[in-house]
Scaffold this motif. Sequence first.
Motif, PDB file in Angstrom:
ATOM      1  N   LEU A  29       0.822  -1.207   0.000  1.00 32.85           N
ATOM      2  CA  LEU A  29       0.000   0.000   0.000  1.00 32.85           C
ATOM      3  C   LEU A  29       0.863   1.267   0.000  1.00 32.85           C
ATOM      4  O   LEU A  29       0.735   2.105  -0.893  1.00 32.85           O
ATOM      5  N   TYR A  30       1.724   1.403   1.017  1.00 30.20           N
ATOM      6  CA  TYR A  30       2.528   2.615   1.149  1.00 30.20           C
ATOM      7  C   TYR A  30       3.888   2.270   1.744  1.00 30.20           C
ATOM      8  O   TYR A  30       4.103   1.187   2.295  1.00 30.20           O
ATOM      9  N   LEU A  31       4.780   3.247   1.651  1.00 31.82           N
ATOM     10  CA  LEU A  31       5.985   3.299   2.475  1.00 31.82           C
ATOM     11  C   LEU A  31       5.754   4.368   3.523  1.00 31.82           C
ATOM     12  O   LEU A  31       5.296   5.475   3.197  1.00 31.82           O
ATOM     13  N   ARG A  32       6.057   4.060   4.757  1.00 32.44           N
ATOM     14  CA  ARG A  32       5.801   5.017   5.835  1.00 32.44           C
ATOM     15  C   ARG A  32       7.056   5.219   6.669  1.00 32.44           C
ATOM     16  O   ARG A  32       7.802   4.277   6.920  1.00 32.44           O
ATOM     17  N   GLU A  92       4.018  -0.777   4.416  1.00 33.30           N
ATOM     18  CA  GLU A  92       2.643  -1.093   4.819  1.00 33.30           C
ATOM     19  C   GLU A  92       1.997  -1.980   3.762  1.00 33.30           C
ATOM     20  O   GLU A  92       1.953  -1.634   2.574  1.00 33.30           O
ATOM     21  N   THR A  93       1.506  -3.129   4.212  1.00 35.81           N
ATOM     22  CA  THR A  93       0.893  -4.102   3.313  1.00 35.81           C
ATOM     23  C   THR A  93      -0.554  -4.338   3.705  1.00 35.81           C
ATOM     24  O   THR A  93      -0.990  -4.000   4.809  1.00 35.81           O
ATOM     25  N   SER A 107      10.338   3.926  -3.214  1.00 37.46           N
ATOM     26  CA  SER A 107       9.102   4.534  -3.708  1.00 37.46           C
ATOM     27  C   SER A 107       9.114   4.634  -5.232  1.00 37.46           C
ATOM     28  O   SER A 107       8.115   4.346  -5.906  1.00 37.46           O
ATOM     29  N   VAL A 140       4.983   3.462  -5.249  1.00 34.69           N
ATOM     30  CA  VAL A 140       4.054   3.674  -4.145  1.00 34.69           C
ATOM     31  C   VAL A 140       4.481   4.959  -3.422  1.00 34.69           C
ATOM     32  O   VAL A 140       5.664   5.318  -3.411  1.00 34.69           O
ATOM     33  N   PRO A 141       3.547   5.662  -2.796  1.00 33.28           N
ATOM     34  CA  PRO A 141       3.899   6.915  -2.112  1.00 33.28           C
ATOM     35  C   PRO A 141       4.557   6.660  -0.747  1.00 33.28           C
ATOM     36  O   PRO A 141       4.405   5.596  -0.155  1.00 33.28           O
ATOM     37  N   VAL A 142       5.262   7.686  -0.303  1.00 32.03           N
ATOM     38  CA  VAL A 142       5.860   7.684   1.035  1.00 32.03           C
ATOM     39  C   VAL A 142       5.051   8.632   1.904  1.00 32.03           C
ATOM     40  O   VAL A 142       4.893   9.811   1.581  1.00 32.03           O
ATOM     41  N   LEU A 143       4.553   8.108   3.029  1.00 33.96           N
ATOM     42  CA  LEU A 143       3.715   8.896   3.932  1.00 33.96           C
ATOM     43  C   LEU A 143       4.276   8.828   5.338  1.00 33.96           C
ATOM     44  O   LEU A 143       4.942   7.859   5.703  1.00 33.96           O
TER      45      LEU A 143
END
Length: 203
Positions: free
Chosen positions: A137-140, A162-163, A191, A196-199
């Motif tokens: 889903l994302y990189l956080r 994040e999966t 990313s 995938v976005p980084v949040l």
Amino acid sequence: MKDSVLRFKELRVFYIAGPSRNLSYSFWAFFGLFGSLGCLSLSFFSYVDKDFIVFSEELYYFPFIPESLYLPFFPQGLVLGLYGIAGVFLSLYLWSIIFWDVGGGYDMFDKKEKKVEFVRWGFPNDITLEIPMEEILYLRIATHTKTDFFNRTFKYEILYLETENNGLIPLTRLEDDLLPIDIAFIAYELSWFLRVPVLPLYL
């Protein structure tokens, strides 16, 4: 730590150094080996009824210095022998952990196979986790705080993946001793590679 990275068009492999490669493990492995060999030597000399330390004749004139030191086999020599055997096995265990790099491994991001694989080398079995890329889903990036022995508080950042079904998976560790710019570089590279976005992650 992300010591080395293999970069290909559709593949990224991050090598993870295990805690067993720390200098403290090597120190205790050496210390345990030489200490246990010393105990075994003393036990052997006491078993064959030999003096294990013989002083030079020049030291005989000093008070309280005997000509030699003798250790009886029962019980001192026997106990030292048991300690030496236990120390040899313990040092061999530590050297095995260092040799197999227990706790280390790699994180592999394979766009061709469309999967992410996390491998950690263990003893005797390895630990493997595979995640399909469509579950990402994302990189956080999360900021944590830690208090040291002197009650000083400092902040450090951890990068997570994040999966959908496995939640948050840490990609970096506190032991990696990475600067914020290093975390940002790894996050940017992954990313871009994973699209995938980084949040930020607020804990």
